[in-house]
Write an enzyme that holds these catalytic residues in place. Structure first.
Site, PDB file in Angstrom:
ATOM      1  N   CYS A  15      48.777  44.027  45.255  1.00 61.52           N
ATOM      2  CA  CYS A  15      48.439  45.117  44.320  1.00 61.52           C
ATOM      3  C   CYS A  15      48.823  46.430  44.990  1.00 61.52           C
ATOM      4  O   CYS A  15      49.651  46.432  45.922  1.00 61.52           O
ATOM      5  CB  CYS A  15      46.972  45.060  43.919  1.00 61.52           C
ATOM      6  SG  CYS A  15      45.789  45.245  45.267  1.00 61.52           S
ATOM      7  N   ASN A  18      45.464  47.068  47.977  1.00 61.65           N
ATOM      8  CA  ASN A  18      44.963  45.864  48.669  1.00 61.65           C
ATOM      9  C   ASN A  18      43.464  45.972  48.999  1.00 61.65           C
ATOM     10  O   ASN A  18      43.007  45.470  50.024  1.00 61.65           O
ATOM     11  CB  ASN A  18      45.780  45.582  49.950  1.00 61.65           C
ATOM     12  CG  ASN A  18      45.547  44.204  50.573  1.00 61.65           C
ATOM     13  OD1 ASN A  18      45.720  44.039  51.790  1.00 61.65           O
ATOM     14  ND2 ASN A  18      45.147  43.221  49.809  1.00 61.65           N
ATOM     15  N   CYS A  20      41.145  46.114  45.896  1.00 68.73           N
ATOM     16  CA  CYS A  20      40.422  45.649  44.697  1.00 68.73           C
ATOM     17  C   CYS A  20      40.999  44.340  44.156  1.00 68.73           C
ATOM     18  O   CYS A  20      40.412  43.274  44.318  1.00 68.73           O
ATOM     19  CB  CYS A  20      40.456  46.715  43.596  1.00 68.73           C
ATOM     20  SG  CYS A  20      39.603  48.252  44.007  1.00 68.73           S
ATOM     21  N   ARG A  21      42.148  44.414  43.479  1.00 65.54           N
ATOM     22  CA  ARG A  21      42.651  43.252  42.742  1.00 65.54           C
ATOM     23  C   ARG A  21      43.171  42.143  43.646  1.00 65.54           C
ATOM     24  O   ARG A  21      42.776  40.976  43.484  1.00 65.54           O
ATOM     25  CB  ARG A  21      43.756  43.697  41.761  1.00 65.54           C
ATOM     26  CG  ARG A  21      43.239  44.565  40.643  1.00 65.54           C
ATOM     27  CD  ARG A  21      44.366  45.268  39.921  1.00 65.54           C
ATOM     28  NE  ARG A  21      45.023  46.264  40.771  1.00 65.54           N
ATOM     29  CZ  ARG A  21      46.086  46.957  40.445  1.00 65.54           C
ATOM     30  NH1 ARG A  21      46.648  46.772  39.265  1.00 65.54           N
ATOM     31  NH2 ARG A  21      46.600  47.858  41.274  1.00 65.54           N
ATOM     32  N   SER A  22      44.063  42.466  44.580  1.00 65.32           N
ATOM     33  CA  SER A  22      44.655  41.366  45.370  1.00 65.32           C
ATOM     34  C   SER A  22      43.648  40.698  46.315  1.00 65.32           C
ATOM     35  O   SER A  22      43.730  39.479  46.501  1.00 65.32           O
ATOM     36  CB  SER A  22      45.930  41.799  46.102  1.00 65.32           C
ATOM     37  OG  SER A  22      45.687  42.852  46.995  1.00 65.32           O
ATOM     38  N   ASP A 134      44.271  48.257  36.845  1.00 66.83           N
ATOM     39  CA  ASP A 134      43.735  48.826  38.084  1.00 66.83           C
ATOM     40  C   ASP A 134      42.308  49.333  37.816  1.00 66.83           C
ATOM     41  O   ASP A 134      42.121  50.220  36.989  1.00 66.83           O
ATOM     42  CB  ASP A 134      44.669  49.981  38.481  1.00 66.83           C
ATOM     43  CG  ASP A 134      44.187  50.727  39.699  1.00 66.83           C
ATOM     44  OD1 ASP A 134      43.101  50.417  40.210  1.00 66.83           O
ATOM     45  OD2 ASP A 134      44.924  51.628  40.137  1.00 66.83           O
TER      46      ASP A 134
HETATM   47  P1  4NP Z   1      44.023  47.948  44.012  1.00 63.90           P
HETATM   48  O1  4NP Z   1      43.224  49.237  43.476  1.00 63.90           O
HETATM   49  O2  4NP Z   1      45.491  48.280  43.912  1.00 63.90           O
HETATM   50  O3  4NP Z   1      43.612  46.880  43.058  1.00 63.90           O
HETATM   51  O4  4NP Z   1      43.545  47.724  45.425  1.00 63.90           O
HETATM   52  C1  4NP Z   1      43.435  50.543  43.918  1.00 63.90           C
HETATM   53  C2  4NP Z   1      42.848  50.963  45.088  1.00 63.90           C
HETATM   54  C3  4NP Z   1      43.007  52.263  45.488  1.00 63.90           C
HETATM   55  C4  4NP Z   1      43.738  53.157  44.713  1.00 63.90           C
HETATM   56  C5  4NP Z   1      44.314  52.720  43.540  1.00 63.90           C
HETATM   57  C6  4NP Z   1      44.179  51.415  43.140  1.00 63.90           C
HETATM   58  N1  4NP Z   1      43.852  54.499  45.104  1.00 63.90           N
HETATM   59  O5  4NP Z   1      44.428  55.291  44.336  1.00 63.90           O
HETATM   60  O6  4NP Z   1      43.386  54.886  46.202  1.00 63.90           O
END
Ligand code: 4NP
Length: 167
Positions: A15, A18, A20-22, A134
């Protein structure tokens, strides 16, 4: 690469951050693989296309939600590496933007053997181009939605891999 590693089926979830989703996809897929008694056949990991959160544990909200459902998330965020596209068999992107960024790295490597998929290509609900949204700036309901999508998609991904490898 160690010999044992070479013969294993290697799956990488990707993602943006790294956190939340992955990590949740990794945790759910690891749980499914364990339930199927296939731990010794798989290497499972996750990475982010950006490095803002590198070195951090998974997002607290995602960890809490997963823990309520018996899924432990214990990865440390890291950035996607060029070598990932030589080492992993299946690279699973959470959204189109992640997939484009992975593809750009893949194109720069002559002998890259990874196959890149969208996570929701394995979701029985919704179309194959759908994304795992996201949840980072969202609320609890957004995290719940991500959980449900990944719960379905990781189960189906395992069925797909099991069939491909005659496990
Ligand atoms: P992820 O979520 O891609 O599922 O880990 C996010 C985590 C952090 C951010 C965006 C999406 N950020 O903008 O910091």
């Amino acid at each position: 690469m160690q010999e044992k590693w070479r013969v294993m089926i290697k799956v990488l979830f990707v993602c943006l951050g790294n956190i939340c989703r992955s990590p949740l996809a990794e945790g759910l897929f690891r749980a499914r693989v364990g339930e199927a008694g296939l731990d010794d056949k798989f290497v499972i990991d996750s990475a982010g296309t950006d490095s803002y959160h590198a070195g951090q544990p998974p997002d607290e909200r995602m960890r809490a939600l997963a823990a309520e459902r018996g899924i432990k998330l214990d990865c440390t965020a890291r950035n996607l590496r060029k070598d990932d596209l030589l080492e992993f068999d299946y690279v699973i992107a959470m959204d189109q933007s992640n997939r484009e960024r992975i593809t750009r790295v893949h194109e720069r490597i002559d002998n890259a053997t990874s196959r890149i998929f969208l996570m929701r290509a394995f979701d029985p609900v919704g179309n194959a181009d759908a994304e795992v949204p996201d949840p980072y700036y969202g609320d609890n309901a957004d995290f719940e939605t991500v959980y449900e999508i990944l719960d379905r998609s990781t189960q189906n991904l395992l069925s797909f891999v099991v069939k491909e490898h005659y496990l």
